[in-house]
Design a protein around this motif. Sequence first.
Motif, short mmCIF file in Angstrom:
data_model
loop_
_atom_site.label_atom_id
_atom_site.label_comp_id
_atom_site.label_asym_id
_atom_site.label_seq_id
_atom_site.Cartn_x
_atom_site.Cartn_y
_atom_site.Cartn_z
N LEU A 179 106.67 26.33 -13.20
CA LEU A 179 107.88 25.57 -13.46
C LEU A 179 109.08 26.37 -12.94
CD1 LEU A 179 108.60 23.62 -16.62
CD2 LEU A 179 110.37 25.10 -15.73
N SER A 180 109.87 25.74 -12.08
CA SER A 180 111.07 26.38 -11.53
C SER A 180 112.28 25.51 -11.84
CB SER A 180 110.95 26.54 -10.02
OG SER A 180 109.90 27.41 -9.69
N VAL A 181 113.37 26.14 -12.29
CA VAL A 181 114.59 25.43 -12.65
C VAL A 181 115.55 25.46 -11.45
CG1 VAL A 181 116.53 25.31 -14.27
CG2 VAL A 181 114.29 26.10 -15.06
N LYS A 182 116.13 24.30 -11.14
CA LYS A 182 117.03 24.16 -10.00
C LYS A 182 118.41 24.73 -10.29
CE LYS A 182 119.07 20.83 -6.86
NZ LYS A 182 120.42 21.35 -7.01
N PRO A 221 122.13 24.41 -10.03
CA PRO A 221 123.05 23.29 -9.77
C PRO A 221 124.12 23.61 -8.73
CG PRO A 221 123.51 24.28 -11.90
CD PRO A 221 122.27 24.94 -11.38
N GLU A 222 124.33 24.88 -8.42
CA GLU A 222 125.33 25.25 -7.42
C GLU A 222 124.79 25.13 -6.00
OE1 GLU A 222 127.04 29.04 -8.40
OE2 GLU A 222 128.07 28.22 -10.15
N LYS A 223 123.50 24.91 -5.86
CA LYS A 223 122.91 24.70 -4.54
C LYS A 223 122.71 23.20 -4.36
CE LYS A 223 122.52 28.98 -3.37
NZ LYS A 223 123.20 29.54 -2.22
N GLY A 224 122.89 22.73 -3.17
CA GLY A 224 122.79 21.30 -2.91
C GLY A 224 121.38 20.75 -3.08
N SER A 225 121.31 19.44 -3.09
CA SER A 225 120.04 18.73 -3.15
C SER A 225 119.87 17.91 -1.88
CB SER A 225 120.01 17.77 -4.35
OG SER A 225 120.05 18.48 -5.55
N PRO A 226 118.65 17.62 -1.51
CA PRO A 226 118.45 16.72 -0.37
C PRO A 226 119.06 15.35 -0.68
CG PRO A 226 116.38 17.78 -1.01
CD PRO A 226 117.39 18.11 -2.06
N ALA A 227 119.36 14.59 0.36
CA ALA A 227 119.94 13.26 0.18
C ALA A 227 119.04 12.43 -0.72
CB ALA A 227 120.11 12.58 1.53
N ALA A 256 118.28 12.76 -3.78
CA ALA A 256 117.47 13.52 -4.73
C ALA A 256 118.39 14.26 -5.69
CB ALA A 256 116.58 14.51 -3.99
N GLY A 257 117.92 14.48 -6.87
CA GLY A 257 118.69 15.24 -7.85
C GLY A 257 119.74 14.42 -8.55
N LEU A 258 120.39 15.06 -9.50
CA LEU A 258 121.42 14.42 -10.31
C LEU A 258 122.77 14.42 -9.60
CD1 LEU A 258 120.60 16.06 -13.77
CD2 LEU A 258 120.06 13.74 -13.03
N ALA A 293 119.57 19.99 -16.96
CA ALA A 293 118.70 20.96 -16.29
C ALA A 293 117.67 20.20 -15.48
CB ALA A 293 118.03 21.88 -17.30
N GLU A 294 117.52 20.57 -14.23
CA GLU A 294 116.52 19.95 -13.37
C GLU A 294 115.44 20.99 -13.09
OE1 GLU A 294 118.24 17.21 -10.17
OE2 GLU A 294 119.85 18.66 -10.55
N PHE A 295 114.20 20.53 -13.05
CA PHE A 295 113.12 21.47 -12.78
C PHE A 295 112.08 20.85 -11.87
CE2 PHE A 295 112.03 19.31 -16.71
CZ PHE A 295 110.69 18.96 -16.51
N LEU A 296 111.32 21.71 -11.28
CA LEU A 296 110.27 21.34 -10.33
C LEU A 296 108.95 21.89 -10.86
CD1 LEU A 296 109.62 20.33 -7.40
CD2 LEU A 296 110.06 22.67 -6.67
N LEU A 297 107.92 21.06 -10.85
CA LEU A 297 106.59 21.50 -11.24
C LEU A 297 105.73 21.61 -9.98
CD1 LEU A 297 105.96 19.22 -14.35
CD2 LEU A 297 106.50 21.65 -14.35
#
Length: 132
Positions: free
Chosen positions: A30-33, A35-41, A43-45, A79-83
């Motif tokens: 589990l990795s937490v994103k 928020p100061e780094k961008g997201s792909p178009a 995707a993300g909040l 909080a956004e996370f990636l599994l």
Amino acid sequence: MHLSYALELPERPGEVQKAFRIAPEASYVLSVKNPEKGSPANAGLRKQDQADYPDKLQKEFRGRRFDREDVELLDFEGAEFLLVGARTNPEVAYGVELDTDAADYEHADTVRRLRMVKSRHPVKPLFEGRWD
């Protein structure tokens, strides 16, 4: 951080578990994103919905897109996370016992922890693994 699980309910995976590719047991990193780094178009909040970490926790990212060391990062709204799939047999891989018991509604640990009320929450899919 790792998330390892073993299904307790339903006893055998059904069509719902297959549709969501939920294995009878598995392990994920589990990795937490950050928020100061961008997201792909697409995707993300949205910016206004992302986690607003205090400076001390924001530093945990050390400029990286993701952090997987600090569980506190999950305690913030947005909080956004990636599994990322890690193991299909965590008991063997990590030497842990994922204890599951045959459960009914009143005794299912998940039902208790989520404070589900039978009159308000449909439980048939939980026990049968089928869509209603």
